[in-house]
Write a protein that holds these residues in place. Structure first.
Motif, PDB file in Angstrom:
ATOM      1  N   ALA B 236       0.835  -1.205   0.000  1.00  0.00           N
ATOM      2  CA  ALA B 236       0.000   0.000   0.000  1.00  0.00           C
ATOM      3  C   ALA B 236       0.867   1.252   0.000  1.00  0.00           C
ATOM      4  O   ALA B 236       2.069   1.196   0.249  1.00  0.00           O
ATOM      5  N   TYR B 237       0.241   2.379  -0.263  1.00  0.00           N
ATOM      6  CA  TYR B 237       0.920   3.676  -0.294  1.00  0.00           C
ATOM      7  C   TYR B 237       2.095   3.684  -1.259  1.00  0.00           C
ATOM      8  O   TYR B 237       3.134   4.262  -0.987  1.00  0.00           O
ATOM      9  N   ARG B 238       1.877   3.042  -2.383  1.00  0.00           N
ATOM     10  CA  ARG B 238       2.898   3.043  -3.429  1.00  0.00           C
ATOM     11  C   ARG B 238       2.245   3.519  -4.723  1.00  0.00           C
ATOM     12  O   ARG B 238       1.079   3.244  -4.983  1.00  0.00           O
ATOM     13  N   ILE B 239       3.029   4.220  -5.512  1.00  0.00           N
ATOM     14  CA  ILE B 239       2.534   4.627  -6.830  1.00  0.00           C
ATOM     15  C   ILE B 239       3.464   4.055  -7.893  1.00  0.00           C
ATOM     16  O   ILE B 239       4.646   3.838  -7.643  1.00  0.00           O
ATOM     17  N   PRO B 240       2.913   3.800  -9.087  1.00  0.00           N
ATOM     18  CA  PRO B 240       3.754   3.258 -10.161  1.00  0.00           C
ATOM     19  C   PRO B 240       4.946   4.184 -10.418  1.00  0.00           C
ATOM     20  O   PRO B 240       4.820   5.414 -10.339  1.00  0.00           O
ATOM     21  N   ASN B 241       6.094   3.600 -10.727  1.00  0.00           N
ATOM     22  CA  ASN B 241       7.284   4.417 -10.971  1.00  0.00           C
ATOM     23  C   ASN B 241       7.255   5.112 -12.331  1.00  0.00           C
ATOM     24  O   ASN B 241       8.196   5.804 -12.702  1.00  0.00           O
ATOM     25  N   ARG B 242       6.165   4.921 -13.053  1.00  0.00           N
ATOM     26  CA  ARG B 242       5.961   5.596 -14.339  1.00  0.00           C
ATOM     27  C   ARG B 242       4.459   5.740 -14.522  1.00  0.00           C
ATOM     28  O   ARG B 242       3.695   4.998 -13.915  1.00  0.00           O
ATOM     29  N   PRO B 243       4.018   6.681 -15.346  1.00  0.00           N
ATOM     30  CA  PRO B 243       2.567   6.779 -15.581  1.00  0.00           C
ATOM     31  C   PRO B 243       2.088   5.508 -16.274  1.00  0.00           C
ATOM     32  O   PRO B 243       2.760   4.997 -17.169  1.00  0.00           O
ATOM     33  N   VAL B 244       0.941   5.000 -15.836  1.00  0.00           N
ATOM     34  CA  VAL B 244       0.400   3.775 -16.439  1.00  0.00           C
ATOM     35  C   VAL B 244      -0.958   4.065 -17.058  1.00  0.00           C
ATOM     36  O   VAL B 244      -1.634   5.028 -16.686  1.00  0.00           O
ATOM     37  N   ALA B 245      -1.334   3.211 -17.994  1.00  0.00           N
ATOM     38  CA  ALA B 245      -2.650   3.357 -18.619  1.00  0.00           C
ATOM     39  C   ALA B 245      -3.731   3.049 -17.588  1.00  0.00           C
ATOM     40  O   ALA B 245      -3.570   2.146 -16.766  1.00  0.00           O
ATOM     41  N   PRO B 246      -4.840   3.792 -17.607  1.00  0.00           N
ATOM     42  CA  PRO B 246      -5.929   3.539 -16.657  1.00  0.00           C
ATOM     43  C   PRO B 246      -6.382   2.087 -16.688  1.00  0.00           C
ATOM     44  O   PRO B 246      -6.537   1.502 -17.754  1.00  0.00           O
ATOM     45  N   GLY B 247      -6.542   1.518 -15.503  1.00  0.00           N
ATOM     46  CA  GLY B 247      -6.999   0.142 -15.408  1.00  0.00           C
ATOM     47  C   GLY B 247      -5.881  -0.888 -15.332  1.00  0.00           C
ATOM     48  O   GLY B 247      -6.145  -2.071 -15.144  1.00  0.00           O
ATOM     49  N   THR B 248      -4.634  -0.435 -15.473  1.00  0.00           N
ATOM     50  CA  THR B 248      -3.501  -1.365 -15.447  1.00  0.00           C
ATOM     51  C   THR B 248      -3.318  -1.970 -14.048  1.00  0.00           C
ATOM     52  O   THR B 248      -3.427  -1.275 -13.045  1.00  0.00           O
ATOM     53  N   ALA B 249      -3.032  -3.275 -14.016  1.00  0.00           N
ATOM     54  CA  ALA B 249      -2.628  -3.914 -12.755  1.00  0.00           C
ATOM     55  C   ALA B 249      -1.106  -3.779 -12.677  1.00  0.00           C
ATOM     56  O   ALA B 249      -0.400  -4.202 -13.587  1.00  0.00           O
ATOM     57  N   VAL B 250      -0.620  -3.170 -11.616  1.00  0.00           N
ATOM     58  CA  VAL B 250       0.817  -2.903 -11.513  1.00  0.00           C
ATOM     59  C   VAL B 250       1.388  -3.694 -10.342  1.00  0.00           C
ATOM     60  O   VAL B 250       0.852  -3.684  -9.243  1.00  0.00           O
ATOM     61  N   ASP B 251       2.485  -4.384 -10.601  1.00  0.00           N
ATOM     62  CA  ASP B 251       3.161  -5.147  -9.554  1.00  0.00           C
ATOM     63  C   ASP B 251       3.763  -4.168  -8.538  1.00  0.00           C
ATOM     64  O   ASP B 251       4.380  -3.172  -8.932  1.00  0.00           O
ATOM     65  N   PRO B 252       3.598  -4.433  -7.230  1.00  0.00           N
ATOM     66  CA  PRO B 252       4.178  -3.519  -6.230  1.00  0.00           C
ATOM     67  C   PRO B 252       5.677  -3.264  -6.428  1.00  0.00           C
ATOM     68  O   PRO B 252       6.172  -2.202  -6.073  1.00  0.00           O
TER      69      PRO B 252
END
Lengths: 376, 376
Positions: B236-252
């Motif tokens: 939690a309290y993490r943001i993707p290290n790059r902008p991602v497309a809406p709806g993307t599942a991003v690995d922590p």
């Protein structure tokens, strides 16, 4: 003219009248409606050139395409004139020739982006195109007929005929615009006879105004003290005289006719959800137009609209035509970005961030956005 | 303390621990969750003042509010230190007192505007507030314990205890932020003992950073070579290290911890869909903040984002606190308009037009919009 066997679909596309050669068109354009024929240009096809080829130009019809026979065709001018006229094509060609390169845009272009949605053809971005129209000055014809001082509007009718209870497509424009030295009766589109689907043999071209004023297959011009009285002036092609809350039902009496186009830009490349790589240069380009005004600059953003850079405007230019813009972007970080374009015109107008919604979805000109995915 | 009969709802609100006085709070705030207690401040209540009163300040808990007994309470400092400490409240008060006026914002404030939607508390605009915190410098305590050169982070734990299999709420911050002369262990909130729901008797206040770093009911600080290892740092309290497309599942592992707040502004008046009259002056006002940076200006638009005017910034000011902005608008035409606010900070950051979407809806800071209807 086309002479092969007629299959059912092509027969339907011809409507009650003249067959047009849809072979390449039906493969290239997006069919929003078969009857009447309403075809949108896919954005990648707009991207190829400044002037839109005739067979790639969007098609907007309200009624079936009419059958036209040049042996019997004529244009009549009547109403508030000293001398009504009946002109055959050979009479038309006796007037001095002129031309205009004009960006025509359907008032409903972009309607699909209305929120909440509105009824009507769900045009995306491609109900717009630019062609070089040759013909004669409408004012020369009106002057020959002798416009009376009582004249305030001209009411235009085409050879297209409504089936059943459909209202006839009749529009009017104020006499000042009709007499404007740039308003023409066109017989050539990009150097050839106007294709039937674009108004053969003669159409009005009202530069800078929404395309519905540029009556196709024109056969009658009535000079009048009042504007046209039918559905297409009293109800359609009107926008609220003030911004309204989205979803509002607005009485046509609280609406005004939509005339000149607003300032607008759209990307033609890359397309939505395109992919590129870091280190690669990608050219963002598109078109910007502003009706009777000039495009003075186009700004592009590649960081969700935080910062903006002036794009380069191509040299191709005409008073009423769009300007192509270009901006080379070399992304340095991977990720999914939104590129935006925002045009500004010589009247100081610029594209809004949020839409001024209206019940028919006219005038949509919010800053354009495309998502670009940058791979590492 | 509160001493009336306990009804079931108030008992639930108290969770497994200490009862807090919810009489006025439950009438004033928006309940996003009862257990844990997650209450949002309605925007009109934020509008009233620069400093948010304690009972109007948003409440964010991850676990039931703990029971705290000052007779047994203590704060321990351990880990990579020369001398572990066990401090009672009387020991805390022996350090020199300091204070900071700080805007705390929940990382998920504005999450409800994520498109597509994301799970989590559906905060609107009011998971933010500003209070004057008094206490002692965290660095003074750490220096007394003697931080070893191996120290890289401090791991904070509060007296709140997870029920069942819920992960404990444990966060860490880098040693540099812990040793920063503005980071404090606070015991007063706006001049009184911190209310239990805000962290009584002692909480961390990490100015300019998202509020989750400001551990409430703090009882242990472990100096560590590594950051905290649990759910609330690893997932939690993490943001993707790059902008991602809406709806993307991003690995922590492709995400980074969210630390300092971004630049943001929100209107506190008028509210969405307000009504005024032409000729009347209406004051558009709100707050702008930028975490560890300063707000340098706020621009306001009343024409759908076409043109922007610099708003006035109020004199009330503190290093880590929001700035109130004001702009008087006197509409001259009736209609339904969209007002927008856009803040810019001392780091040159400004609010975006479109969101940089992320899977938890953190950091939402798109330019704010409110619809204002102007009657004739």
């Amino acid at each position: 003219m086309w002479s092969g066997p007629i299959n059912r679909r092509e027969f339907i596309l011809s409507g009650a009248g003249f067959l047009f050669q849809i072979g390449r068109i039906k493969e290239s354009l997006i069919i929003r409606s078969e009857v009447p024929a309403d075809f949108e240009t896919p954005i990648p096809l707009l991207d190829r050139q400044w002037l839109t080829p005739n067979d790639l130009h969007f098609i907007r019809c309200h009624l079936p395409i009419p059958r036209v026979d040049l042996n019997t065709w004529n244009l009549t001018i009547d109403g508030e004139v000293q001398q009504p006229l009946k002109l055959e094509m050979q009479d038309i060609h006796r007037f001095r020739e002129t031309n205009q390169t004009v960006t025509l845009e359907c008032s409903g272009n972009g309607r699909v982006y209305s929120d909440p949605p509105v009824p009507g053809l769900q045009w995306e971005k491609g109900a717009v195109g630019t062609a070089r129209w040759a013909g004669i000055l409408l004012r020369d014809v009106l002057n020959q007929a002798g416009v009376k001082p009582t004249a305030r509007h001209i009411i235009m009718n085409g050879a297209d005929v409504p089936p059943g209870s459909v209202p006839d497509f009749v529009r009017s424009i104020p006499i000042e615009k009709a007499m404007h030295p740039d308003t023409i009766l066109a017989y050539h589109m990009n150097g050839v006879d106007i294709p039937i689907e674009h108004g053969f043999p003669l159409r009005l071209v009202v530069p800078g105004w929404e395309a519905a004023s540029s009556t196709k297959w024109i056969v009658n011009i009535r000079v009048s003290e009042t504007e046209a009285d039918g559905y297409f002036m009293r109800n359609a092609y009107r926008i609220p005289n003030r911004p309204v809350a989205p979803g509002t039902a607005v009485d046509p009496k609280d609406m005004i006719p939509y005339t000149a186009l607003d300032v607008k830009s759209v990307f033609t490349s890359p397309l939505e959800d395109s992919t590129t790589r870091i280190g690669s240069s990608i050219e963002l380009r598109g078109f910007a137009w502003a009706g009777v005004a000039d495009i003075t600059r186009v700004h592009v953003s590649t960081d969700f609209g935080r910062t903006w850079t002036a794009a380069t405007l191509d040299a191709d230019k005409a008073k009423y035509a769009w300007r192509r813009f270009r901006h080379v972007w070399k992304p340095t970080q991977p990720g999914s970005y939104i590129a935006m374009s925002r045009a500004t015109d010589s009247q100081g107008r610029t594209q809004p961030i949020a839409a001024r919604w209206n019940p028919a979805g006219y005038l949509y000109n919010v800053i354009d956005k495309v998502r670009i995915n940058v791979q590492g």
